[in-house]
Design a protein around this motif. Structure first.
Motif, PDB file in Angstrom:
ATOM      1  N   ARG A   1      -7.342   0.240   2.020  1.00 60.82           N
ATOM      2  CA  ARG A   1      -6.147   0.856   2.495  1.00 60.82           C
ATOM      3  C   ARG A   1      -5.570   1.625   1.268  1.00 60.82           C
ATOM      4  O   ARG A   1      -5.099   2.656   1.643  1.00 60.82           O
ATOM      5  N   ALA A   2      -5.721   1.198   0.135  1.00 66.75           N
ATOM      6  CA  ALA A   2      -4.867   1.902  -0.947  1.00 66.75           C
ATOM      7  C   ALA A   2      -5.686   3.190  -1.486  1.00 66.75           C
ATOM      8  O   ALA A   2      -4.883   4.229  -1.504  1.00 66.75           O
ATOM      9  N   THR A   3      -7.030   3.180  -1.320  1.00 69.52           N
ATOM     10  CA  THR A   3      -7.591   4.493  -1.499  1.00 69.52           C
ATOM     11  C   THR A   3      -7.552   5.285  -0.486  1.00 69.52           C
ATOM     12  O   THR A   3      -7.220   6.511  -0.885  1.00 69.52           O
ATOM     13  N   ALA A   4      -7.305   4.887   0.787  1.00 68.39           N
ATOM     14  CA  ALA A   4      -7.047   5.951   1.841  1.00 68.39           C
ATOM     15  C   ALA A   4      -5.510   6.232   1.690  1.00 68.39           C
ATOM     16  O   ALA A   4      -5.496   7.500   2.036  1.00 68.39           O
ATOM     17  N   LYS A   5      -4.742   5.544   1.318  1.00 65.91           N
ATOM     18  CA  LYS A   5      -3.165   6.151   0.973  1.00 65.91           C
ATOM     19  C   LYS A   5      -3.222   7.209   0.007  1.00 65.91           C
ATOM     20  O   LYS A   5      -2.413   7.944  -0.203  1.00 65.91           O
ATOM     21  N   LYS A   6      -4.098   6.873  -1.086  1.00 70.01           N
ATOM     22  CA  LYS A   6      -3.997   7.824  -2.293  1.00 70.01           C
ATOM     23  C   LYS A   6      -4.730   9.173  -1.818  1.00 70.01           C
ATOM     24  O   LYS A   6      -4.334  10.135  -2.404  1.00 70.01           O
ATOM     25  N   SER A   7      -5.781   9.020  -1.124  1.00 78.44           N
ATOM     26  CA  SER A   7      -6.535  10.486  -0.621  1.00 78.44           C
ATOM     27  C   SER A   7      -5.984  11.142  -0.026  1.00 78.44           C
ATOM     28  O   SER A   7      -5.229  10.701   1.096  1.00 78.44           O
ATOM     29  N   LEU A   8      -5.798  12.340  -0.220  1.00 79.03           N
ATOM     30  CA  LEU A   8      -5.195  13.410   0.866  1.00 79.03           C
ATOM     31  C   LEU A   8      -6.327  13.668   1.744  1.00 79.03           C
ATOM     32  O   LEU A   8      -5.929  14.557   2.744  1.00 79.03           O
ATOM     33  N   LYS A   9      -7.472  13.408   1.531  1.00 77.25           N
ATOM     34  CA  LYS A   9      -8.453  13.438   2.739  1.00 77.25           C
ATOM     35  C   LYS A   9      -8.582  12.464   3.842  1.00 77.25           C
ATOM     36  O   LYS A   9      -9.225  12.566   4.937  1.00 77.25           O
ATOM     37  N   LEU A  10      -7.891  11.406   3.558  1.00 77.90           N
ATOM     38  CA  LEU A  10      -7.846  10.083   4.745  1.00 77.90           C
ATOM     39  C   LEU A  10      -6.291   9.935   4.937  1.00 77.90           C
ATOM     40  O   LEU A  10      -5.458  10.070   4.183  1.00 77.90           O
ATOM     41  N   ASN A  11      -6.069   9.280   6.275  1.00 84.55           N
ATOM     42  CA  ASN A  11      -4.931   8.546   6.541  1.00 84.55           C
ATOM     43  C   ASN A  11      -4.924   7.249   7.096  1.00 84.55           C
ATOM     44  O   ASN A  11      -6.063   6.775   7.639  1.00 84.55           O
ATOM     45  N   ILE A  12      -4.243   6.403   6.867  1.00 81.91           N
ATOM     46  CA  ILE A  12      -4.438   5.066   7.425  1.00 81.91           C
ATOM     47  C   ILE A  12      -3.442   4.572   8.461  1.00 81.91           C
ATOM     48  O   ILE A  12      -2.180   5.242   8.169  1.00 81.91           O
ATOM     49  N   LYS A  13      -4.005   4.524   9.600  1.00 85.53           N
ATOM     50  CA  LYS A  13      -3.032   4.135  10.599  1.00 85.53           C
ATOM     51  C   LYS A  13      -3.107   2.385  10.998  1.00 85.53           C
ATOM     52  O   LYS A  13      -4.103   2.344  12.025  1.00 85.53           O
ATOM     53  N   GLY A  14      -2.389   1.751  10.855  1.00 87.23           N
ATOM     54  CA  GLY A  14      -2.770   0.152  11.084  1.00 87.23           C
ATOM     55  C   GLY A  14      -4.018  -0.226  10.105  1.00 87.23           C
ATOM     56  O   GLY A  14      -3.980  -0.167   9.349  1.00 87.23           O
TER      57      GLY A  14
ATOM     58  N   VAL B   1       0.922  -1.280  -0.047  1.00 84.90           N
ATOM     59  CA  VAL B   1       0.031   0.064   0.048  1.00 84.90           C
ATOM     60  C   VAL B   1       0.980   1.223   0.150  1.00 84.90           C
ATOM     61  O   VAL B   1       0.448   2.203  -0.448  1.00 84.90           O
ATOM     62  N   GLU B   2       2.161   1.109   0.498  1.00 81.18           N
ATOM     63  CA  GLU B   2       2.998   2.221   0.381  1.00 81.18           C
ATOM     64  C   GLU B   2       3.464   2.801  -0.782  1.00 81.18           C
ATOM     65  O   GLU B   2       3.980   3.890  -1.164  1.00 81.18           O
ATOM     66  N   LEU B   3       3.281   1.722  -1.781  1.00 82.36           N
ATOM     67  CA  LEU B   3       3.590   2.190  -3.163  1.00 82.36           C
ATOM     68  C   LEU B   3       2.482   3.156  -3.844  1.00 82.36           C
ATOM     69  O   LEU B   3       3.110   3.908  -4.838  1.00 82.36           O
ATOM     70  N   VAL B   4       1.472   3.189  -3.221  1.00 85.84           N
ATOM     71  CA  VAL B   4       0.460   4.068  -3.896  1.00 85.84           C
ATOM     72  C   VAL B   4       0.787   5.506  -3.813  1.00 85.84           C
ATOM     73  O   VAL B   4       0.771   6.011  -5.061  1.00 85.84           O
TER      74      VAL B   4
END
Length: 171
Positions: free
Chosen positions: A147-160, A12-15
């Motif tokens: 998770r990938a969508t959250a990583k791409k969006s600047l409106k969301l953060n993924i934490k665990g 997911v960090e690749l997004v």
């Protein structure tokens, strides 16, 4: 320039890393910041309004370094300047081609499609459902896709395993 590698332990960090290379302007901002330190005004003069989003994506990817540039005139205020020091990528994950396809699907989502999914995720968060498994069941989407969508969006953060709304932080 010293060669440094960005360590990626989760696919997911690749997004956001792939996202920064998705447009010509983003690539040019990355390359400029790789060559040297630049202030926001210097970047904006060179690349226009799209520099804001490029800087946010770089920050979201954990690739943006910030320091203060002291003014030449004693009465002026210091300015933040930005730099990217990662020239390489070191990936340490094992994934199926099916999961890689899900990541690429998110990368290539149009802005409208991404916004529709993000707004549905935000609705879930506002109802108190922040866990990836719960959101994926509720929206009937794969957890990796969430998770990938959250990583791409600047409106969301993924934490665990939690998806949170991004705070409107200064770059």
């Amino acid at each position: 320039m010293a060669k440094r590698a960005k360590l990626v332990n989760d696919i997911v960090e690749l997004v956001p890393i792939l996202q920064i290379f998705s447009t010509k302007t983003y690539r040019e901002v990355y390359e400029s910041l790789l060559e040297g330190w630049m202030t926001y005004n210097e970047l904006r003069d060179r690349f226009g309004d799209s520099v804001d989003e490029a800087l946010k994506i770089l920050k979201h990817a954990g690739m943006l370094e910030v320091k203060w540039r002291m003014p030449k005139d004693p009465g002026d205020t210091p300015q933040k300047e930005y730099h990217v020091s990662y020239t390489h990528l070191s990936a340490n994950f094992y994934t199926s081609l099916k999961d890689l396809n899900k990541i690429l699907e998110v990368i290539f989502l149009s802005d409208d499609e991404l916004e529709k999914i993000v707004s549905r995720i935000i609705e879930e968060i506002n109802m108190g459902r922040m866990s990836v498994p719960h959101i994926s069941r509720s929206l009937q989407l794969d957890p990796l896709f969430i998770r990938a969508t959250a990583k791409k969006s600047l409106k969301l953060n993924i934490k665990g395993q939690l998806v949170e709304l991004s705070k409107d932080e200064e770059i």
